[in-house]
Structures are given as C-alpha cells and as structure tokens.
Design an enzyme around this catalytic site. Structure first.
Site, PDB file in Angstrom:
ATOM      1  N   ASP A  30       0.865  -1.166   0.000  1.00 34.83           N
ATOM      2  CA  ASP A  30       0.000   0.000   0.000  1.00 34.83           C
ATOM      3  C   ASP A  30       0.908   1.225   0.000  1.00 34.83           C
ATOM      4  OD1 ASP A  30      -2.256   1.600   0.114  1.00 34.83           O
ATOM      5  OD2 ASP A  30      -2.586   1.290   2.254  1.00 34.83           O
ATOM      6  N   ASP A  32      -0.036   4.822   1.215  1.00 33.48           N
ATOM      7  CA  ASP A  32      -0.206   5.701   2.371  1.00 33.48           C
ATOM      8  C   ASP A  32      -0.070   4.929   3.681  1.00 33.48           C
ATOM      9  OD1 ASP A  32      -0.706   7.854   0.632  1.00 33.48           O
ATOM     10  OD2 ASP A  32      -2.809   7.266   0.462  1.00 33.48           O
TER      11      ASP A  32
END
Length: 121
Positions: A30, A32
């Site tokens: 991922d 963020d």
C-alpha cells in the site's frame, strides 16, 4: 545497510526476465502509511514524505529480485480533490525519493474509488 549494488541491463535481458516463462515473486505494498507518511488525504506533491526506512525496505525487495508493486486507492481523485495529473506528480516524487535510497518500484496500480460514495453511506 549499504546500498545494494546495481548494474544496468539491456532491454533484451529485462524482457527475457519479465515474462510468463520466468515468473518472479512480488511484494504488493500500500502507499499511504506504508511507504509515505500518512497525512490525511494526500493531494499535493509537496506533501509526499517517505516513512523512515521505506526506501531501504523497497531496496531490499529489489535486491532480492522480487517485484515491488504499489497498489493504492486514492479517493481524492473520485472526490475531485486531486487530478490524475497531480497524482502523477505525487507518485513521481515518491519514486524520486525512493530512488535517492537506491530503490525502485516496478509498478503503481491506482484505483480512484470513494467507498463512502459507492456504498451509499
């Protein structure tokens, strides 16, 4: 940790390695909160800041010969808070910052869904 040694490869050797006959393991990350400091809904290039150790972690994935792929949902696109062009600049800054740490991503896959809007909550 010292920077991993890299050597340039010809496009032919890259094509030979990256096809269905020569499958490679991959790590899907991922963006963020994993690679960059989470700052709410990131919508400006200048707000992109790597988490300490992120470049080193991606460089280790690279050195192991694994693919490093970011998969990220960016609802700021769906909400109109950020354009695809600005997202491109944000991702380019992330890749530049990773590159300073001798790390690279093989791909960035982005969806722009705003789940709150999509499921009607």
């Amino acid at each position: 940790m010292p920077a991993p040694k890299t050597r340039l490869k010809s496009p032919e050797s890259i094509a030979e390695k990256m096809n269905r006959r020569n499958l490679r393991p991959a790590v899907f990350l991922d963006r963020d909160g994993v690679i960059n400091v989470e700052k709410g809904f990131l919508s400006r290039e200048e707000d992109m800041e790597l988490i300490e150790g992120a470049a080193e972690g991606v460089a280790r994935i690279n050195a192991a010969g694994w693919l490093a792929i970011v998969v990220t949902n960016q609802p700021v696109i769906a909400r109109g808070d950020c354009s695809w062009e600005e997202l491109g600049r944000i991702n380019a800054r992330m890749e530049t910052l990773l590159g300073r740490g001798h790390a690279f991503l093989n791909d960035i896959i982005t969806v722009s869904a705003d789940y709150i809007i999509n499921i009607g909550l």
